[in-house]
Scaffold this active site. Structure first.
Site, PDB file in Angstrom:
ATOM      1  N   ASP A 184      68.040  67.997 106.464  1.00 31.22           N
ATOM      2  CA  ASP A 184      67.506  68.158 105.121  1.00 31.22           C
ATOM      3  C   ASP A 184      66.017  68.354 105.344  1.00 31.22           C
ATOM      4  O   ASP A 184      65.303  67.399 105.673  1.00 31.22           O
ATOM      5  CB  ASP A 184      67.744  66.913 104.261  1.00 31.22           C
ATOM      6  CG  ASP A 184      67.213  67.103 102.850  1.00 31.22           C
ATOM      7  OD1 ASP A 184      66.129  67.693 102.704  1.00 31.22           O
ATOM      8  OD2 ASP A 184      67.865  66.657 101.894  1.00 31.22           O
ATOM      9  N   HIS A 185      65.545  69.594 105.213  1.00 36.28           N
ATOM     10  CA  HIS A 185      64.188  69.871 105.675  1.00 36.28           C
ATOM     11  C   HIS A 185      63.117  69.112 104.895  1.00 36.28           C
ATOM     12  O   HIS A 185      62.005  68.951 105.373  1.00 36.28           O
ATOM     13  CB  HIS A 185      63.899  71.383 105.722  1.00 36.28           C
ATOM     14  CG  HIS A 185      63.656  72.010 104.381  1.00 36.28           C
ATOM     15  ND1 HIS A 185      64.673  72.330 103.513  1.00 36.28           N
ATOM     16  CD2 HIS A 185      62.515  72.391 103.764  1.00 36.28           C
ATOM     17  CE1 HIS A 185      64.152  72.876 102.425  1.00 36.28           C
ATOM     18  NE2 HIS A 185      62.851  72.933 102.548  1.00 36.28           N
ATOM     19  N   GLU A 223      59.808  74.751  91.046  1.00 39.41           N
ATOM     20  CA  GLU A 223      59.704  75.984  91.832  1.00 39.41           C
ATOM     21  C   GLU A 223      59.401  77.155  90.910  1.00 39.41           C
ATOM     22  O   GLU A 223      59.963  77.256  89.816  1.00 39.41           O
ATOM     23  CB  GLU A 223      61.017  76.260  92.557  1.00 39.41           C
ATOM     24  CG  GLU A 223      61.352  75.238  93.612  1.00 39.41           C
ATOM     25  CD  GLU A 223      62.498  75.724  94.473  1.00 39.41           C
ATOM     26  OE1 GLU A 223      62.225  76.193  95.577  1.00 39.41           O
ATOM     27  OE2 GLU A 223      63.655  75.649  94.020  1.00 39.41           O
ATOM     28  N   HIS A 247      67.641  67.075  98.590  1.00 41.17           N
ATOM     29  CA  HIS A 247      66.189  66.927  98.744  1.00 41.17           C
ATOM     30  C   HIS A 247      65.588  65.830  97.847  1.00 41.17           C
ATOM     31  O   HIS A 247      64.841  64.978  98.317  1.00 41.17           O
ATOM     32  CB  HIS A 247      65.480  68.248  98.431  1.00 41.17           C
ATOM     33  CG  HIS A 247      65.961  69.412  99.254  1.00 41.17           C
ATOM     34  ND1 HIS A 247      66.417  69.280 100.548  1.00 41.17           N
ATOM     35  CD2 HIS A 247      66.045  70.734  98.972  1.00 41.17           C
ATOM     36  CE1 HIS A 247      66.753  70.474 101.016  1.00 41.17           C
ATOM     37  NE2 HIS A 247      66.553  71.367 100.081  1.00 41.17           N
TER      38      HIS A 247
HETATM   39  C1  BG6 Z   1      66.511  74.946  99.778  1.00 45.64           C
HETATM   40  C2  BG6 Z   1      67.190  75.403  98.520  1.00 45.64           C
HETATM   41  O1  BG6 Z   1      67.249  73.945 100.405  1.00 45.64           O
HETATM   42  O2  BG6 Z   1      65.221  74.438  99.448  1.00 45.64           O
HETATM   43  C3  BG6 Z   1      66.361  76.444  97.809  1.00 45.64           C
HETATM   44  O3  BG6 Z   1      68.459  75.955  98.850  1.00 45.64           O
HETATM   45  C4  BG6 Z   1      64.962  75.929  97.555  1.00 45.64           C
HETATM   46  O4  BG6 Z   1      66.969  76.825  96.581  1.00 45.64           O
HETATM   47  C5  BG6 Z   1      64.359  75.387  98.843  1.00 45.64           C
HETATM   48  O5  BG6 Z   1      64.174  76.989  97.053  1.00 45.64           O
HETATM   49  C6  BG6 Z   1      63.040  74.704  98.580  1.00 45.64           C
HETATM   50  O6  BG6 Z   1      62.431  74.389  99.789  1.00 45.64           O
HETATM   51  P1  BG6 Z   1      60.852  74.402  99.924  1.00 45.64           P
HETATM   52  O7  BG6 Z   1      60.606  73.892 101.297  1.00 45.64           O
HETATM   53  O8  BG6 Z   1      60.424  75.820  99.722  1.00 45.64           O
HETATM   54  O9  BG6 Z   1      60.354  73.497  98.843  1.00 45.64           O
END
Ligand code: BG6
Length: 514
Positions: A184-185, A223, A247
């Site tokens: 989960d980044h 976003e 997330h």
């Molecule tokens: C991803 C989602 O896991 O995370 C995307 O599938 C989302 O929909 C993205 O835009 C958001 O990641 P970050 O790092 O750009 O906030």
């Protein structure tokens, strides 16, 4: 934690020609390489079913680095050295022959390097390929050394509780749990990692971090981007599955967890999973009172026209998939009883702004005539990376007049060190065998268990699905949800003076604060 150089590694990316490899994985490996964190012996294989010319493949990856790497364009020298470690590997994920050839290639490297290198298999693939890849890796014995061989699985990790359980069953049939890295980044983001340091290395905040002093907590990931280009995936998923189940709940865990006994992977993962388990489960009727969902319609973001969600490619014309969710959750334990956690995320909002807001209660004793603004701590995850504390201060002058001011810590001003991309931190952890920032099977399942009542309630009706114009902050009902608490959503950047509470904030318990 300090890093020593990881041991020799063979890195295999299933989906090596895909978007994730192009935008995130290869640029992350490249940055690790130029910052001297990659092993001295390593090879990266990008697997793709169609035949590609290796030079063309490398050129494509270089373009990805030059476009997306945080360190800008690669120098010729750096790229020349790095690209010698990167190879194209043609192979169908469902064919035995792919794995026979792959095995031989990895063994040849072991021989050349005179050691059994560790192996990292990255599943950057559509969910339907997880099973054939796992079966083949296992039957060909390619990931058989427990302390050295690891698989990394990307989200979506299942589509509901039942499928997540199935997936865990499948993976643990072929690999040991300690070999499985569910990514989960968000957990790799610098500011999310800093929450642990902020909370547990600074004793001044910990005594206040509970229901006696905190009114509510906001976790908001706004976003600006639409789902454009990802409609096929997104329409089956929606904001709850795509963002909240993973997330936002992960952030919630880091904000709410107890201090683990040791800075050690299992202790930290135990502390995180406990938070999810203690989130109060919704009854169907409570879902509609506590969760707001919305879908964007055509509008303008920063003056640029944006089509509506139902007009996006590969999205059903009558889709009821949500692109916005705001939810009020509670954690039933001693620390958090009665403190609402407001989670909010959405696409096509006016700006990107991911923040955690710790809203403190008002002082129970009114010394000043003026209505004072209760303290507020904002931890901004992105695009700004900063922590700020709002407090009242006397305006200079002969009168006793107060005004809220902010004390700011920004990464930009305080550090010269560059902030790594989340994937850099996470990939280095996998190379080193550190699972602290990855999800364990029980945590994934616990998170699904908490969102299932919402998904079930939504299945029964879509009457509660609201629309919002692209370029606005989502349905008005999401504002009302938090206004019931006496506050508004906070986003950054915003004027210093916080929005006036919609109602008087709750007072702190006099016995404690008085
Ligand atoms: C991803 C989602 O896991 O995370 C995307 O599938 C989302 O929909 C993205 O835009 C958001 O990641 P970050 O790092 O750009 O906030």
């Amino acid at each position: 934690m300090t890093h020593k150089k990881p041991e020799a590694s063979n890195i295999v990316i299933f989906g090596g020609n895909g978007d994730l490899a192009w935008r995130k994985l290869i640029p992350a490996f490249f940055n690790l390489y130029i910052n001297d964190f990659m092993p001295s012996k390593f090879a990266i294989y990008g697997i793709h079913h169609q035949a590609l010319d290796e030079d063309e493949y490398r050129k494509h990856l270089l373009e990805g680095i030059n476009t997306f790497s945080r360190s800008g364009k690669a120098t010729k020298e750096e790229w020349k050295k790095f690209s010698q470690h990167v190879f194209f590997f043609q192979g169908d994920f469902t064919q035995e022959d792919t794995y026979t050839r792959l095995g031989k290639t990895l063994e040849a490297n072991d021989k050349k390097w005179k050691e059994r290198a560790s192996r990292l298999f990255y599943y950057s693939v559509a969910p339907r390929f997880i099973e054939p890849i796992s079966i083949a890796l296992s039957s060909h014995g390619l990931a058989s050394v427990e302390g050295k061989d690891r698989i990394v699985v990307e989200k979506p990790f299942g589509n509901d509780l039942a499928s997540a359980k199935e997936l865990n069953k499948l993976l643990t049939k072929h690999f040991k749990e300690s070999q499985i890295y569910r990514i989960d980044h968000y957990l790799g983001k610098e500011t999310v990692q800093n929450m642990m340091a902020f909370r547990f290395a600074n004793y001044v905040f910990e005594p206040l971090w509970n229901n006696r002093f905190i009114d509510h907590i906001q976790i908001s990931v706004a976003e600006q981007v639409s789902v454009s280009g990802r409609g096929g995936y997104y329409d089956q998923s929606g904001a709850l599955r795509d963002m909240i189940q993973n997330h936002l709940m992960q952030i919630m865990c880091v904000v709410a967890m107890e201090c683990p006994g040791k800075y050690e992977a299992e202790a930290i993962r135990d502390a995180r999973v406990k938070v999810v388990q203690e989130i109060r489960s919704f009854k169907k009727k409570d879902v509609f009172k506590n969760v707001v969902r919305g879908q964007y319609t055509a509008g303008k973001i920063n003056g640029v026209s944006q089509k509506g969600y139902r007009q996006e490619e590969k999205v059903a014309k009558d889709s009821t998939t949500e692109t916005f969710v705001a939810a009020r959750l509670y954690i039933d334990n001693e620390r958090w009883q009665g403190v609402p956690f407001f989670l909010r995320t959405g696409k096509c909002l006016p700006k990107q702004s991911s923040v955690i807001v710790i809203q403190f209660r008002e002082s129970p004793h009114k010394l000043f005539q003026k209505e004072t603004v209760p303290n507020r701590l904002i931890i901004s995850i992105q695009p700004e990376q900063e922590i700020s504390l709002l407090f009242e201060s006397k305006i200079p002058g002969v009168e006793m007049k107060l005004k809220p001011v902010e004390m700011d810590f920004t990464y930009k001003e305080s550090y010269t060190e560059a902030v790594p991309e989340a994937y850099e931190a996470l990939l280095l952890d996998v190379l080193e065998g550190d699972a602290t920032l990855f999800m364990r099977a029980d945590q994934v399942e616990a998170a699904w268990a908490k969102v299932m009542p919402i998904l079930d309630a939504w299945k029964s009706t879509s009457d509660d699905l609201l629309s919002y114009k692209a370029g606005t902050w989502g349905p008005e009902k999401a504002n009302e949800l938090i206004q019931q608490q006496g506050f508004d959503w906070t986003f950054l950047p915003q004027p210093l003076q916080p929005a006036k509470p919609a109602r008087k904030p709750r007072k702190a318990k006099a016995a404690v604060a008085g």
